[in-house]
Design a protein around this motif. Structure first.
Motif, PDB file in Angstrom:
ATOM      1  N   LYS A 148     -11.708   3.023  -4.079  1.00  0.00           N
ATOM      2  CA  LYS A 148     -10.846   2.661  -5.209  1.00  0.00           C
ATOM      3  C   LYS A 148      -9.375   2.886  -4.855  1.00  0.00           C
ATOM      4  O   LYS A 148      -8.518   2.062  -5.175  1.00  0.00           O
ATOM      5  CB  LYS A 148     -11.202   3.487  -6.444  1.00  0.00           C
ATOM      6  CG  LYS A 148     -12.479   3.072  -7.123  1.00  0.00           C
ATOM      7  CD  LYS A 148     -12.729   3.969  -8.325  1.00  0.00           C
ATOM      8  CE  LYS A 148     -14.105   3.763  -8.899  1.00  0.00           C
ATOM      9  NZ  LYS A 148     -14.374   4.696 -10.018  1.00  0.00           N
ATOM     10  N   GLN A 149      -9.084   4.014  -4.209  1.00  0.00           N
ATOM     11  CA  GLN A 149      -7.702   4.302  -3.824  1.00  0.00           C
ATOM     12  C   GLN A 149      -7.183   3.314  -2.789  1.00  0.00           C
ATOM     13  O   GLN A 149      -6.032   2.888  -2.840  1.00  0.00           O
ATOM     14  CB  GLN A 149      -7.587   5.728  -3.303  1.00  0.00           C
ATOM     15  CG  GLN A 149      -7.685   6.776  -4.379  1.00  0.00           C
ATOM     16  CD  GLN A 149      -7.575   8.190  -3.824  1.00  0.00           C
ATOM     17  OE1 GLN A 149      -7.417   8.381  -2.620  1.00  0.00           O
ATOM     18  NE2 GLN A 149      -7.654   9.173  -4.708  1.00  0.00           N
TER      19      GLN A 149
ATOM     20  N   ALA B  94      -6.358   0.068  -4.608  1.00  0.00           N
ATOM     21  CA  ALA B  94      -5.115   0.193  -5.370  1.00  0.00           C
ATOM     22  C   ALA B  94      -3.907   0.187  -4.443  1.00  0.00           C
ATOM     23  O   ALA B  94      -2.889  -0.443  -4.739  1.00  0.00           O
ATOM     24  CB  ALA B  94      -5.143   1.467  -6.207  1.00  0.00           C
TER      25      ALA B  94
ATOM     26  N   HIS C 215      -0.899  -2.609  -4.387  1.00  0.00           N
ATOM     27  CA  HIS C 215       0.490  -2.172  -4.547  1.00  0.00           C
ATOM     28  C   HIS C 215       1.358  -2.705  -3.405  1.00  0.00           C
ATOM     29  O   HIS C 215       2.460  -3.200  -3.624  1.00  0.00           O
ATOM     30  CB  HIS C 215       0.558  -0.646  -4.595  1.00  0.00           C
ATOM     31  CG  HIS C 215       1.942  -0.114  -4.697  1.00  0.00           C
ATOM     32  ND1 HIS C 215       2.712  -0.235  -5.829  1.00  0.00           N
ATOM     33  CD2 HIS C 215       2.736   0.516  -3.785  1.00  0.00           C
ATOM     34  CE1 HIS C 215       3.894   0.308  -5.615  1.00  0.00           C
ATOM     35  NE2 HIS C 215       3.935   0.779  -4.383  1.00  0.00           N
TER      36      HIS C 215
END
Length: 134
Positions: A26-27, A30, A34
């Protein structure tokens, strides 16, 4: 009894690693979104310096005023870059900020020059260059 404890340890370990893997995924997603958004928004992903900050760093007027020239920006850049040479006791961080400021101002000045040339062409009309055979 021992097989029950071993099974319980294996299942618990699998849960912990599974959750950790899911969270890391998930990180990573993200972070990727970004970075992609930052590239699409500004063109430069690494350089997030704005025009006002660049003008303050190099102590020049904003290019929108039309008074800033590439020569003046380069003169200020060379002076500040040499003053902050790490071999002479300066700071590499400040040198990199000065370099990013110069790049940002050059990009802005090129854009202003391009718009001025376009305006001039629109006012004068398009005049193609014709080469005659001699």
């Amino acid at each position: 009894m021992a097989h029950r404890i071993v099974t319980q340890v294996v299942v618990t370990g699998a849960r912990v690693f599974g959750r950790a893997f899911a969270e890391a995924y998930k990180q990573a997603q993200a972070s990727g979104k970004h970075a992609a958004g930052k590239k699409a928004a500004g063109g430069f992903a690494a350089s997030s310096i704005n025009i006002d900050e660049a003008c303050k760093i190099l102590n020049v007027k904003p290019p929108a005023a039309g008074e800033t020239s590439v020569e003046h920006v380069m003169e200020r850049f060379k002076k500040l870059f040499d003053l902050n040479d790490p071999q002479k006791g300066g700071s590499f961080y400040l040198q990199s900020k000065i370099l990013r400021a110069r790049e940002r101002l050059e990009m802005e000045l090129r854009e202003v020059e391009r718009k001025a040339a376009s305006e001039k062409e629109l006012q004068e009309g398009w005049k193609p260059k014709v080469y005659k055979d001699r």
